[in-house]
Scaffold this active site. Sequence first.
Site, PDB file in Angstrom:
ATOM      1  N   LYS A   1       0.838  -1.207   0.000  1.00  0.00           N
ATOM      2  CA  LYS A   1       0.000   0.000   0.000  1.00  0.00           C
ATOM      3  C   LYS A   1       0.872   1.256   0.000  1.00  0.00           C
ATOM      4  CE  LYS A   1      -2.220   2.932   3.333  1.00  0.00           C
ATOM      5  NZ  LYS A   1      -1.284   3.578   4.239  1.00  0.00           N
ATOM      6  N   ASN A   2       1.832   1.320   0.920  1.00  0.00           N
ATOM      7  CA  ASN A   2       2.586   2.568   1.048  1.00  0.00           C
ATOM      8  C   ASN A   2       3.540   2.811  -0.118  1.00  0.00           C
ATOM      9  OD1 ASN A   2       1.154   3.373   3.237  1.00  0.00           O
ATOM     10  ND2 ASN A   2       2.676   2.701   4.757  1.00  0.00           N
TER      11      ASN A   2
ATOM     12  N   ARG B   1      -9.074   1.156   3.593  1.00  0.00           N
ATOM     13  CA  ARG B   1      -8.117   2.089   2.994  1.00  0.00           C
ATOM     14  C   ARG B   1      -6.788   1.401   2.726  1.00  0.00           C
ATOM     15  NH1 ARG B   1      -6.307   6.424   6.292  1.00  0.00           N
ATOM     16  NH2 ARG B   1      -4.767   6.246   4.669  1.00  0.00           N
TER      17      ARG B   1
ATOM     18  N   ASP C   1       6.242  19.914   7.428  1.00  0.00           N
ATOM     19  CA  ASP C   1       7.240  20.985   7.328  1.00  0.00           C
ATOM     20  C   ASP C   1       8.499  20.553   6.580  1.00  0.00           C
ATOM     21  OD1 ASP C   1       7.354  19.355   9.755  1.00  0.00           O
ATOM     22  OD2 ASP C   1       9.153  20.515  10.248  1.00  0.00           O
TER      23      ASP C   1
ATOM     24  N   CYS D   1      -4.957   8.930   8.406  1.00  0.00           N
ATOM     25  CA  CYS D   1      -5.264   8.497   9.776  1.00  0.00           C
ATOM     26  C   CYS D   1      -4.792   9.533  10.781  1.00  0.00           C
ATOM     27  CB  CYS D   1      -4.525   7.197  10.097  1.00  0.00           C
ATOM     28  SG  CYS D   1      -5.154   5.773   9.209  1.00  0.00           S
TER      29      CYS D   1
ATOM     30  N   ILE E   1       7.669   7.056  16.979  1.00  0.00           N
ATOM     31  CA  ILE E   1       7.334   7.774  15.732  1.00  0.00           C
ATOM     32  C   ILE E   1       6.053   8.588  15.945  1.00  0.00           C
ATOM     33  CG2 ILE E   1       6.964   7.536  13.230  1.00  0.00           C
ATOM     34  CD1 ILE E   1       9.601   6.236  14.017  1.00  0.00           C
TER      35      ILE E   1
ATOM     36  N   ARG F   1      -3.631  10.521   3.167  1.00  0.00           N
ATOM     37  CA  ARG F   1      -2.443  11.311   3.407  1.00  0.00           C
ATOM     38  C   ARG F   1      -1.558  11.391   2.159  1.00  0.00           C
ATOM     39  NH1 ARG F   1      -0.017  13.927   7.157  1.00  0.00           N
ATOM     40  NH2 ARG F   1       2.229  13.875   7.332  1.00  0.00           N
TER      41      ARG F   1
ATOM     42  N   ARG G   1       0.804  15.373  12.516  1.00  0.00           N
ATOM     43  CA  ARG G   1       1.595  14.840  11.386  1.00  0.00           C
ATOM     44  C   ARG G   1       1.948  16.011  10.460  1.00  0.00           C
ATOM     45  NH1 ARG G   1      -1.268   9.541   8.974  1.00  0.00           N
ATOM     46  NH2 ARG G   1       0.801   9.125   8.175  1.00  0.00           N
ATOM     47  N   PRO G   2       2.908  16.846  10.892  1.00  0.00           N
ATOM     48  CA  PRO G   2       3.251  18.021  10.076  1.00  0.00           C
ATOM     49  C   PRO G   2       3.927  17.622   8.764  1.00  0.00           C
ATOM     50  CG  PRO G   2       4.808  17.780  11.892  1.00  0.00           C
ATOM     51  CD  PRO G   2       3.755  16.725  12.081  1.00  0.00           C
TER      52      PRO G   2
ATOM     53  N   ASP H   1       3.747   0.883  12.216  1.00  0.00           N
ATOM     54  CA  ASP H   1       2.489   0.364  11.656  1.00  0.00           C
ATOM     55  C   ASP H   1       2.158  -1.044  12.169  1.00  0.00           C
ATOM     56  OD1 ASP H   1       2.408   2.689  10.232  1.00  0.00           O
ATOM     57  OD2 ASP H   1       3.208   1.818   8.394  1.00  0.00           O
TER      58      ASP H   1
END
Length: 421
Positions: A23-24, A399, A126, A118, A329, A94, A123-124, A307
């Site tokens: 998925k990722n 998802r 930057d 999620c 994390i 995301r 969850r910036p 995860d």
Amino acid sequence: MQEIIRIRGRRPLNGSVTISGSKNATVALIPAAVLANGPVTIVGVPEIADVDNLSEILHILNVDVIQRANDHLIIDPTNMKNVSLDDSVVTKLRASYYFMGALLGKYGYVRMKMPGGCYLGPRPIDLHIKGFEALGATVEYDRGCYTIKADHLRGAKIFLDIASVGATINIMMAAVYADGRTTIENAAREPEIIDVATLLNKMGANVRGAGTNVITIDGVKDLSGCFHEIIPDRIEAGTFVIMAAACAEEMKIMNVIPKHIEGLTSKLQEMGADMDIGIDSITVRKTDLLYKPIDVTTKPYPGFATDLQQPLTALLTQANGVSQVTDTIYKERFKHCLELQRMGANIELTSGSAFIKGPTQLYGDKVTATDLRCGACLVIAGLIADGTTEIHDVYHIDRGYDRIDDKLRAIGAHISRTMID
Ligand code: EPU
């Protein structure tokens, strides 16, 4: 109306399960494909809602998407139009943020909504923004929308304060057409990053060092279409390995790269799980001994994956003693523990850690998948529990897990989906 999953627990699982494409990796490969100037064929695409949402974004961009077989996607950006991505679909996941790097890289301009995904605590993005700015872009944020533009992208040396997966991939994509060399230092090393670099290189890019903490990208003038097969999903694989350790007589998990989940398998071995690790499969057998408790701290790859800490917690309720899970994390990634408590788990939470006292009998109850991996945790808990577990908000699970209920039913689980009011 909403869909729920019902699981009748304590059924032994037996047989084999085949892991889908990552998925990722997929959610980055699809946006990366638009950098090409011809059709890109991706094979091994999982059937998950994130892919549907990314395909919808491709349609908005006038990119042709052809689904040949279930897991074959042809993405043809030849007639793409770089329109503003202010549709609400952007906020459904995301990974829509990968269109920032891809469109900036290709056109020097992108306008899009803030991505969703999620809730795991703050969850910036930057580091993504700093990376784009280092390449010469200006970034404006106004009423929920980013506008990122550059007359000319130039290679730069970029040091990431945190080895962020998303920032590493986004900067790689923004830099493929930039003038000169970009160096990403303290780059993330996750296997999905290697997969994206492999796709970009097949398209004609010059990306070196993916999988190490220094990645260099030498800008090129043109990228063409190509064919790419996605790596197996290490988190889905890990989830099934945990499930097997929790309730299988014997289960073979196929299409796995065992190296990708050594952080997990070494911990399961420490607990006393009976596993055969093959070249591309892992077989787990039931053991009559109680599992030993363990301490787990999540780390960037190759450390224990954040995860997988949520699915693992369900299994730890069955270990003989107190286990500790610390997430470095995402310190707030513990909502699943509240759901597990509802099912009878004995868990104490402190900031960033969970202390799980086992073994405790879990009992089926009405629980909510508050995020994707919480959903996976609750499926495992439901398989372990006495009675029927009813999981709500299953759209989170859909998802990221490819037909998880079909795969489980095929190996003996009593799992079904129902629509309720
Ligand atoms: N971070 C920042 N600033 C940034 C980017 C990240 O402070 O600009 C922080 C994050 O808040 C977090 C840490 O850095 O504390 C690592 O975040 P990272 O950027 O690596 O995460 P991500 O790219 O947003 C991906 C996966 C997540 C997975 C994390 C960590 C995708 C689409 N998502 O997220 O997957 O948890 O890496 O491995 O690849 C999931 O699959 O359930 C999932 C949440």
